[in-house]
Design a protein around this motif. Sequence first.
Motif, short mmCIF file in Angstrom:
data_model
loop_
_atom_site.label_atom_id
_atom_site.label_comp_id
_atom_site.label_asym_id
_atom_site.label_seq_id
_atom_site.Cartn_x
_atom_site.Cartn_y
_atom_site.Cartn_z
N THR A 22 0.76 -1.05 -0.07
CA THR A 22 -0.09 -0.06 -0.17
C THR A 22 0.67 1.19 0.47
OG1 THR A 22 -0.19 -0.05 2.53
CG2 THR A 22 -2.36 -0.97 0.90
N MET A 23 2.02 1.19 0.14
CA MET A 23 2.72 2.00 0.77
C MET A 23 3.59 2.55 -1.10
SD MET A 23 3.02 3.58 3.23
CE MET A 23 4.65 4.64 3.18
N LEU A 24 3.87 1.53 -1.52
CA LEU A 24 4.20 1.71 -2.81
C LEU A 24 3.19 2.69 -3.91
CD1 LEU A 24 6.14 -1.50 -2.93
CD2 LEU A 24 6.77 0.92 -3.41
N TYR A 25 1.78 2.25 -4.15
CA TYR A 25 0.61 2.49 -4.43
C TYR A 25 0.69 3.85 -3.68
CZ TYR A 25 -0.90 -2.20 -6.11
OH TYR A 25 -1.22 -3.42 -6.12
N ALA A 26 0.54 4.13 -2.95
CA ALA A 26 0.52 5.56 -2.90
C ALA A 26 1.71 6.61 -2.87
CB ALA A 26 0.74 5.57 -1.43
N LEU A 27 2.73 5.74 -2.99
CA LEU A 27 4.27 6.17 -3.99
C LEU A 27 3.93 6.55 -5.05
CD1 LEU A 27 6.63 4.96 -2.13
CD2 LEU A 27 6.46 7.42 -1.66
N GLY A 28 2.55 6.07 -5.97
CA GLY A 28 3.15 6.06 -7.81
C GLY A 28 2.65 4.99 -8.18
N ASP A 44 14.23 2.71 -6.35
CA ASP A 44 14.16 4.10 -5.53
C ASP A 44 13.35 3.93 -5.05
OD1 ASP A 44 12.95 4.24 -8.34
OD2 ASP A 44 13.03 6.22 -7.97
N LEU A 45 11.29 3.59 -4.65
CA LEU A 45 10.72 3.57 -4.46
C LEU A 45 10.97 2.55 -3.24
CD1 LEU A 45 7.59 3.84 -6.68
CD2 LEU A 45 9.14 5.48 -5.85
N VAL A 46 11.43 1.77 -3.74
CA VAL A 46 11.42 -0.07 -2.94
C VAL A 46 12.43 0.72 -1.22
CG1 VAL A 46 11.77 -2.44 -2.20
CG2 VAL A 46 11.15 -1.52 -4.23
N ARG A 47 13.36 0.96 -2.06
CA ARG A 47 14.56 1.26 -1.05
C ARG A 47 13.85 2.75 0.03
NH1 ARG A 47 18.30 3.30 -4.84
NH2 ARG A 47 19.48 1.07 -5.33
N GLN A 48 13.31 3.79 -1.36
CA GLN A 48 12.28 5.10 0.35
C GLN A 48 11.71 4.29 0.72
OE1 GLN A 48 12.91 8.08 -0.64
NE2 GLN A 48 11.79 8.43 1.80
N VAL A 49 10.46 3.38 1.04
CA VAL A 49 10.29 2.76 2.13
C VAL A 49 10.45 2.15 3.12
CG1 VAL A 49 8.09 0.83 2.15
CG2 VAL A 49 7.55 2.39 0.13
#
Length: 290
Positions: A22-28, A44-49
């Motif tokens: 759900t975090m990855l969906y929130a990030l786009g 980059d998105l996975v690393r950010q979460v």
Amino acid sequence: MSNILDVLLQKKPVVCDGAMGTMLYALGAEAGQCVDDLCLSRPDLVRQVHRDYVDAGAEIIETNTFGANRVMLESHGLAGKAREINLAGVSLAKESAAGKAYVGGSVGPTGKLMAPYGPLAVEDAASVFEEQIEVLAEGGVDLIFIETMADITEIGAALGAAKKVAPDIPVICQMSFAQEGRTMMGLDPAGAAKALEDLGADVVGANCGAGPHDMWEVVRQMIQAASKPVIAQPNAGFPQFLHGRLVYMANPAYMAEYAKRFVEAGVAFVGGCCGTTPEHTRAIRAAVKG
Ligand SMILES: [Zn+2]
């Protein structure tokens, strides 16, 4: 059994991270997209979460590999990338943890019903899980998280696979319970805890489900029945549609209140599932370690 589990249990309660998908969906990430493939296409998105969860105080973070088994990947036309995705998932988590958190390799269901109710034979499921877990172990995960399982036969196949291909890595087994406190197949929490222990799980518990309030009853029954440490990772309530968006209703303070109750009742590992965010993790950490 293993050093890592002993070390973790000395720090009890151990705070686990919250949701990845759900975090990855929130990030786009787009609906219907294979979020596991983001390990390769959007590292980059996975690393950010991961980093946000480590910064929030998670002591264990889970790899973005929940759906990275061959059967589930096949539904996205990605079966050939299973090895690559799992290796990338582990390396992103380890890099983001940077020694400040342990890394759990996430193993979710195949998405297919098991025989005799569906098409997937136990031995086929076992080989699918062996493939995935072997790669997670090769990547260097500290623990294996088998989660969101509704069928004791399927979780048994995954646990057996883990014990076969990665016998030295502790295995955390989590089943999902619906609102009436039973798995989809009708198993109750005490029965699930006992069955998982008999199958060799190192930690038993529940994740996802119908929010922290419903999980409270599940957890109490599991603690009474289990001799192994218990884990609870509820989602942030039952998702509801608000203004055309799926919204999880449990705010961080509410989650943290329940996390405290779980720990007081004897839960050793506490974290969150769908709809939880680093803010939930931060609140849980403050409530149970404060
Ligand atoms: Zn979930």
